[in-house]
Write an enzyme that holds these catalytic residues in place. Structure first.
Site, mmCIF file in Angstrom:
data_model
loop_
_atom_site.group_PDB
_atom_site.id
_atom_site.type_symbol
_atom_site.label_atom_id
_atom_site.label_comp_id
_atom_site.label_asym_id
_atom_site.label_seq_id
_atom_site.Cartn_x
_atom_site.Cartn_y
_atom_site.Cartn_z
ATOM 1 N N ASN A 32 -4.687 -21.297 -69.287
ATOM 2 C CA ASN A 32 -3.940 -20.872 -68.100
ATOM 3 C C ASN A 32 -2.710 -21.760 -68.008
ATOM 4 O OD1 ASN A 32 -2.975 -20.134 -65.608
ATOM 5 N ND2 ASN A 32 -4.633 -21.067 -64.435
ATOM 6 N N TRP A 33 -1.564 -21.186 -68.374
ATOM 7 C CA TRP A 33 -0.345 -21.976 -68.446
ATOM 8 C C TRP A 33 0.245 -22.262 -67.068
ATOM 9 C CZ3 TRP A 33 3.218 -20.580 -73.176
ATOM 10 C CH2 TRP A 33 2.481 -20.738 -74.351
ATOM 11 N N LYS A 34 -0.224 -21.560 -66.052
ATOM 12 C CA LYS A 34 0.263 -21.742 -64.682
ATOM 13 C C LYS A 34 1.794 -21.558 -64.642
ATOM 14 C CE LYS A 34 -3.771 -24.479 -63.607
ATOM 15 N NZ LYS A 34 -4.362 -25.530 -62.752
ATOM 16 N N HIS A 117 -7.655 -17.013 -58.950
ATOM 17 C CA HIS A 117 -7.638 -18.461 -59.192
ATOM 18 C C HIS A 117 -7.517 -19.192 -57.851
ATOM 19 C CE1 HIS A 117 -6.306 -22.409 -60.601
ATOM 20 N NE2 HIS A 117 -6.828 -22.088 -61.774
ATOM 21 N N GLU A 119 -5.773 -21.553 -56.900
ATOM 22 C CA GLU A 119 -4.393 -21.791 -56.459
ATOM 23 C C GLU A 119 -3.802 -20.540 -55.813
ATOM 24 O OE1 GLU A 119 -3.941 -25.037 -60.030
ATOM 25 O OE2 GLU A 119 -2.974 -23.082 -60.234
ATOM 26 N N GLU A 189 -14.681 -22.616 -61.770
ATOM 27 C CA GLU A 189 -13.809 -23.782 -61.689
ATOM 28 C C GLU A 189 -14.046 -24.526 -60.383
ATOM 29 O OE1 GLU A 189 -9.935 -23.422 -64.224
ATOM 30 O OE2 GLU A 189 -9.684 -22.282 -62.399
ATOM 31 N N GLY A 195 -7.162 -30.044 -62.403
ATOM 32 C CA GLY A 195 -5.971 -30.878 -62.492
ATOM 33 C C GLY A 195 -6.130 -32.277 -61.966
ATOM 34 N N SER A 235 -10.446 -29.267 -65.779
ATOM 35 C CA SER A 235 -10.238 -30.459 -66.609
ATOM 36 C C SER A 235 -11.089 -30.449 -67.883
ATOM 37 C CB SER A 235 -10.476 -31.735 -65.796
ATOM 38 O OG SER A 235 -9.569 -31.805 -64.710
ATOM 39 N N GLY A 256 -6.502 -25.527 -68.273
ATOM 40 C CA GLY A 256 -5.186 -25.660 -67.664
ATOM 41 C C GLY A 256 -4.262 -26.539 -68.484
ATOM 42 N N GLY A 257 -4.051 -27.759 -68.018
ATOM 43 C CA GLY A 257 -3.080 -28.663 -68.645
ATOM 44 C C GLY A 257 -3.275 -28.854 -70.137
#
Length: 272
Positions: A32-34, A117, A119, A189, A195, A235, A256-257
């Site tokens: 997930n590149w956000k 998600h 967010e 999640e 994150g 994470s 994610g990251g």
């Protein structure tokens, strides 16, 4: 003895075909590149990651910002990388400024979309009900939804994490058929782990993923529960992926990251 074999013997109710289905749940690792990477940066990253994410045992998905979907598709041509979207709307077209219709995604070959998600729920007022509408619309267009669920730290500490997530799942799957549900992906999640660098232990993650599978079994049946793929997100990284993915009810990761770095290849190739 594999956990699946133990499960079959314990239950003594799995048919041979169901036993095969359990073993054949293919892992799915999605990035997930956000809101990261311009279109040109996206192409450069895909070119960098192409040789690192080759693994026939895993479905690999990059969910990228909408503006990067078309160039990402071009960059990923001829590889094992599927390009997905990070969101879509539940209407076909119309006066919905800034939204993306499902046929806009299918027209360029998108096969996966992240829905609900945390967010999106926190910053853009998404609810369990709008998530359900998007899930139904995704299936209508042949797009596989990656349906997100997860609890806050406060909910976990209050001991209501499983109850909260069961509610999210039951509403998300309202009016979804068993055949559709079998093709869905659920991403667990824990919000407190997204994150933050904090990760649920593999046992904590397995406990919730097993509870999600049990919820799907209650709503549908055992065959559907055993077919659906459940990811862990929050994470996940190269250091903890193998331990998490060894658990019997964790079928992949929503990353994610770490999906923006070469280390993503190590997560995809956790079994090598």
């Amino acid at each position: 003895m594999s956990p699946f074999t133990q499960k079959q013997i314990k239950n003594n109710e799995c048919s041979h075909s169901l036993f095969l289905d359990i073993n054949m749940r293919k892992k799915i690792i999605a990035g997930n590149w956000k809101m990261n990477k311009t279109p040109s940066e996206a192409v450069a990253l895909i070119n960098e990651l192409k040789p690192l994410v080759q693994n026939e045992d895993v479905d690999v998905v990059f969910c990228v910002p909408a503006i990067s979907i078309v160039p990402a598709m071009e960059a990923a041509k001829g590889t094992n990388i599927n390009i997905g979207a990070e969101n879509m709307y539940f209407e076909e077209s119309g006066a919905y400024t800034g939204e993306i219709a499902p046929n806009m995604l299918t027209d360029v070959g998108v096969k996966y979309v992240i829905i609900g998600h945390s967010e999106r729920r926190e910053y853009f007022a998404e609810t369990d009900e709008t998530v359900n509408k998007k899930v139904l619309k995704a299936f209508e267009h042949g797009i596989t939804p990656i349906i997100c669920c997860g609890e806050t730290l406060e909910q976990r500490e209050q001991g209501i994490a499983v109850d909260f997530i069961r509610q999210q799942i039951k509403i998300a799957f309202l009016n979804v058929t068993a055949d559709q549900a079998k093709k869905a992906v659920i991403a667990y999640e824990p919000i407190w782990a997204i994150g933050t660098g904090k990760t649920a232990t593999s046992d904590q993650a397995e406990e919730i993923c097993a509870a999600i599978r049990e919820c799907i079994k209650e709503v549908y049946d055992e065959a559907t529960a055993e077919a659906i793929r459940i990811q862990y997100g929050g994470s996940m990284n190269a250091g903890n992926a193998a331990e998490l993915l060894a658990k019997p009810d964790i079928d992949g990761g929503l990353v994610g990251g770490a999906s923006l770095k070469p280390d993503f290849g190590k997560i995809v190739n956790y079994n090598k």
